[in-house]
Design an enzyme around this catalytic site. Structure first.
Site, PDB file in Angstrom:
ATOM      1  N   SER A 167       1.384  -1.016   0.102  1.00  0.00           N
ATOM      2  CA  SER A 167      -0.185  -0.143  -0.035  1.00  0.00           C
ATOM      3  C   SER A 167       1.046   1.366  -0.206  1.00  0.00           C
ATOM      4  CB  SER A 167      -1.007  -0.012   1.435  1.00  0.00           C
ATOM      5  OG  SER A 167       0.142   1.066   2.414  1.00  0.00           O
ATOM      6  N   GLY A 168       0.221   2.587  -0.343  1.00  0.00           N
ATOM      7  CA  GLY A 168       0.573   3.652  -0.168  1.00  0.00           C
ATOM      8  C   GLY A 168       1.921   3.892  -1.164  1.00  0.00           C
ATOM      9  N   ILE A 169       3.457   4.586  -0.489  1.00  0.00           N
ATOM     10  CA  ILE A 169       4.137   4.570  -1.369  1.00  0.00           C
ATOM     11  C   ILE A 169       5.125   3.427  -1.291  1.00  0.00           C
ATOM     12  CG2 ILE A 169       6.798   5.871  -1.058  1.00  0.00           C
ATOM     13  CD1 ILE A 169       5.170   7.251   1.832  1.00  0.00           C
ATOM     14  N   GLY A 170       5.352   1.683  -0.890  1.00  0.00           N
ATOM     15  CA  GLY A 170       5.912   0.866  -1.323  1.00  0.00           C
ATOM     16  C   GLY A 170       4.487   0.545  -2.562  1.00  0.00           C
ATOM     17  N   LEU A 181       6.551  -7.089  10.691  1.00  0.00           N
ATOM     18  CA  LEU A 181       7.896  -6.548  10.963  1.00  0.00           C
ATOM     19  C   LEU A 181       7.353  -6.697  13.344  1.00  0.00           C
ATOM     20  CD1 LEU A 181       8.365  -4.100   8.349  1.00  0.00           C
ATOM     21  CD2 LEU A 181      10.018  -5.205   9.728  1.00  0.00           C
ATOM     22  N   ASN A 202       9.899  -0.112   4.251  1.00  0.00           N
ATOM     23  CA  ASN A 202       9.222   1.048   3.961  1.00  0.00           C
ATOM     24  C   ASN A 202       8.583   0.882   4.829  1.00  0.00           C
ATOM     25  OD1 ASN A 202       7.332   3.091   2.213  1.00  0.00           O
ATOM     26  ND2 ASN A 202       6.178   0.914   2.391  1.00  0.00           N
ATOM     27  N   SER A 225      10.864  10.078   8.240  1.00  0.00           N
ATOM     28  CA  SER A 225      10.385  11.129   8.445  1.00  0.00           C
ATOM     29  C   SER A 225      11.266  11.949   8.916  1.00  0.00           C
ATOM     30  CB  SER A 225       9.304  10.827   9.429  1.00  0.00           C
ATOM     31  OG  SER A 225       8.020  11.755   8.777  1.00  0.00           O
ATOM     32  N   THR A 240       7.647  -2.302  15.449  1.00  0.00           N
ATOM     33  CA  THR A 240       7.367  -2.123  14.171  1.00  0.00           C
ATOM     34  C   THR A 240       8.397  -1.350  12.810  1.00  0.00           C
ATOM     35  OG1 THR A 240       5.091  -2.616  14.990  1.00  0.00           O
ATOM     36  CG2 THR A 240       6.115  -1.938  11.891  1.00  0.00           C
ATOM     37  N   TYR A 284       3.921   7.715  27.191  1.00  0.00           N
ATOM     38  CA  TYR A 284       3.430   7.969  26.167  1.00  0.00           C
ATOM     39  C   TYR A 284       2.673   8.953  25.457  1.00  0.00           C
ATOM     40  CZ  TYR A 284       2.280   5.192  21.608  1.00  0.00           C
ATOM     41  OH  TYR A 284       2.324   4.749  20.384  1.00  0.00           O
TER      42      TYR A 284
HETATM   43  N1  NAP Z   1       3.039   9.365   3.951  1.00  0.00           N
HETATM   44  C1  NAP Z   1       3.690  10.556   4.593  1.00  0.00           C
HETATM   45  O1  NAP Z   1       3.126  11.800   4.017  1.00  0.00           O
HETATM   46  C2  NAP Z   1       4.906   9.853   5.468  1.00  0.00           C
HETATM   47  C3  NAP Z   1       5.639  11.034   4.979  1.00  0.00           C
HETATM   48  C4  NAP Z   1       7.026  10.472   6.417  1.00  0.00           C
HETATM   49  C5  NAP Z   1       7.318   9.058   6.291  1.00  0.00           C
HETATM   50  N2  NAP Z   1       6.593   8.486   5.918  1.00  0.00           N
HETATM   51  C6  NAP Z   1       7.311   6.711   6.436  1.00  0.00           C
HETATM   52  O2  NAP Z   1       7.112   6.868   4.734  1.00  0.00           O
HETATM   53  C7  NAP Z   1       6.272   5.190   4.842  1.00  0.00           C
HETATM   54  C8  NAP Z   1       5.700   4.209   4.062  1.00  0.00           C
HETATM   55  O3  NAP Z   1       4.498   4.744   4.517  1.00  0.00           O
HETATM   56  P1  NAP Z   1       2.990   5.122   3.563  1.00  0.00           P
HETATM   57  O4  NAP Z   1       2.642   6.824   4.093  1.00  0.00           O
HETATM   58  O5  NAP Z   1       3.904   4.522   2.520  1.00  0.00           O
HETATM   59  O6  NAP Z   1       2.647   4.354   4.567  1.00  0.00           O
HETATM   60  P2  NAP Z   1       0.939   3.094   4.734  1.00  0.00           P
HETATM   61  O7  NAP Z   1       0.432   3.259   3.581  1.00  0.00           O
HETATM   62  O8  NAP Z   1      -0.018   2.699   5.843  1.00  0.00           O
HETATM   63  O9  NAP Z   1       2.340   2.238   4.309  1.00  0.00           O
HETATM   64  C9  NAP Z   1       2.739   1.104   5.207  1.00  0.00           C
HETATM   65  C10 NAP Z   1       3.019  -0.400   5.056  1.00  0.00           C
HETATM   66  O10 NAP Z   1       3.861  -1.047   6.289  1.00  0.00           O
HETATM   67  C11 NAP Z   1       2.948  -1.822   6.862  1.00  0.00           C
HETATM   68  N3  NAP Z   1       2.758  -2.247   7.305  1.00  0.00           N
HETATM   69  C12 NAP Z   1       2.572  -1.308   9.232  1.00  0.00           C
HETATM   70  N4  NAP Z   1       3.129  -2.798  10.035  1.00  0.00           N
HETATM   71  C13 NAP Z   1       3.601  -3.723   9.763  1.00  0.00           C
HETATM   72  C14 NAP Z   1       4.445  -4.953  10.039  1.00  0.00           C
HETATM   73  N5  NAP Z   1       3.913  -4.867  11.606  1.00  0.00           N
HETATM   74  N6  NAP Z   1       4.635  -6.007   8.832  1.00  0.00           N
HETATM   75  C15 NAP Z   1       4.897  -5.409   8.366  1.00  0.00           C
HETATM   76  N7  NAP Z   1       4.038  -4.684   7.508  1.00  0.00           N
HETATM   77  C16 NAP Z   1       3.528  -3.607   7.892  1.00  0.00           C
HETATM   78  C17 NAP Z   1       1.657  -1.679   5.868  1.00  0.00           C
HETATM   79  O11 NAP Z   1       0.997  -2.725   5.944  1.00  0.00           O
HETATM   80  P3  NAP Z   1      -1.270  -2.766   6.252  1.00  0.00           P
HETATM   81  O12 NAP Z   1      -1.790  -2.569   5.284  1.00  0.00           O
HETATM   82  O13 NAP Z   1      -1.290  -4.418   6.396  1.00  0.00           O
HETATM   83  O14 NAP Z   1      -1.018  -1.831   7.727  1.00  0.00           O
HETATM   84  C18 NAP Z   1       1.316  -0.913   4.977  1.00  0.00           C
HETATM   85  O15 NAP Z   1       1.677  -1.728   4.515  1.00  0.00           O
HETATM   86  C19 NAP Z   1       6.185   4.910   6.124  1.00  0.00           C
HETATM   87  O16 NAP Z   1       7.819   4.651   7.095  1.00  0.00           O
HETATM   88  C20 NAP Z   1       6.523   5.606   6.907  1.00  0.00           C
HETATM   89  O17 NAP Z   1       6.802   6.401   8.620  1.00  0.00           O
HETATM   90  C21 NAP Z   1       5.309   8.565   4.971  1.00  0.00           C
END
Ligand code: NAP
Ligand code: NAG
Ligand code: NAG
Ligand code: NAG
Ligand code: NAG
Length: 275
Positions: free
Chosen positions: A44-47, A94, A120, A175, A141, A197
């Protein structure tokens, strides 16, 4: 501020790319057919966008995901563009040490090379909870899982870099939030403190750990003379399912400000591809 200005306007930088540049534009003309790439959270998302575009450029992409249903859908989506695209899905959770170990075992059993590891996957701002191994979830994670994964795959990456002569890459999705963390930085002695927390600071802490680990790993790889680089990137502000724990206000700000996942900032693609 310059960053935000160019993010909103999409103005291009010295590289000729800006926040409205797509991954496809940045990778145009690249032949990645000799590369094997693991992307955690690639469903999903960026990945997912990263996986899609790398597969489009003919790389062998392994989507490592905890949810195999969405990983299958991601693969389907990529195959719609090209039914011969090389995409595999593998189970990886993870936040479980056991799952990370068995992912690596399964991957190594395939006897594939490994050129690029994109760390990612991530969770953001979730309420306090412990992982299966009893560690605060965001730290478990975002940092620990990737730390272990990277270390267990490192020998394979070194062998690949050596035998192919192609520079290996380890990329961590960190980030800008790494600057917003607890007073003491990373609370190594108190990771599981529920009373103190903060969902935001715990995220910042995990992202700071990503950067520190990348920096140190990068230093060691250089010292060893290994042809692998380790870098961290901030991807910009992108509306993805990651925002699920964010407030409505923040989500709508993001909606106004942000680009979609298909418009990743050029800067990050430079790190990914060394352009
Ligand atoms: N979007 C932004 O603006 C932004 C800004 C700064 C940094 N980032 C970084 O960019 C990266 C990607 O983020 P994104 O925005 O693309 O978010 P995302 O769409 O939520 O993608 C994150 C992915 O990580 C997976 N994930 C979460 N927990 C996991 C686990 N325990 N084991 C395996 N996979 C797991 C999620 O799977 P599920 O679908 O199963 O939850 C999802 O596929 C992250 O590291 C985030 O911190 C994003
Ligand atoms: C891929 O590897 C083969 C064999 O080493 C080489 O001949 C070819 O030029 C490489 N392709 C690219 C695009 O680097
Ligand atoms: C489809 O993917 C395969 C494997 O990466 C590649 O060899 C082929 O050239 C791709 N086809 C097109 C039309 O891009
Ligand atoms: C980032 O980098 C190192 C490898 O340099 C890894 O072990 C660390 O935990 C990674 N974190 C993430 C999320 O990528
Ligand atoms: C390291 O990788 C780069 C880029 O792929 C390559 O040009 C160089 O020859 C490699 N160096 C070694 C020592 O293998």
């Amino acid at each position: 501020m310059v960053g935000i200005f160019s993010l909103v306007t999409g103005m291009v930088g010295p590289s000729g790319f800006g926040s409205s540049t797509t991954a496809e534009q940045v990778t145009e003309g690249i032949d990645a057919s000799n590369l094997t790439i693991i992307i955690t959270g690639g469903a999903s998302g960026i990945g997912l966008e990263t996986a899609r575009v790398l597969a489009l450029r003919k790389a062998h992409v392994i989507i490592a995901a905890r949810n195999m249903e969405s990983a299958k859908e991601a693969k389907q989506l990529i195959l719609e563009d090209n039914e011969s695209a090389r995409v595999d899905t593998m189970k990886l959770d993870l936040c479980s040490i056991k799952s990370v170990r068995s992912f690596v075992e399964n991957f190594l059993a395939l006897n594939l090379p490994l050129n690029i590891l994109i760390n990612n996957a991530g969770v953001m701002f979730c309420p306090f909870q412990l992982s299966q191994d009893g560690i605060e979830m965001q730290f478990a994670t975002n940092h620990l899982g990737h730390f272990l994964l990277t270390n267990l795959l490192l020998d394979k990456m070194k062998q690949t870099a050596k035998s192919t002569g192609i520079e290996g890459r380890i990329i961590n999705l960190s980030s800008i939030a790494h600057t917003y963390t607890y007073e003491e930085g990373i609370r190594l002695d108190n990771i599981n403190d529920q009373i103190g927390y903060s969902d935001k600071k715990a995220y910042g802490q995990s992202k700071l750990a990503n950067i520190l680990h990348s920096n140190e790993l990068s230093r060691r790889l250089k010292e060893e003379g290994v042809n692998i680089t380790a870098n961290s990137v901030h991807p910009g502000v992108i509306m993805t399912p990651l925002m699920r724990h964010s407030s409505l206000l923040m989500r709508s700000c993001n909606n106004m400000l942000c680009c979609s996942a298909s418009k990743l900032e050029r800067g990050n693609w430079e790190v990914l591809f060394g352009l």
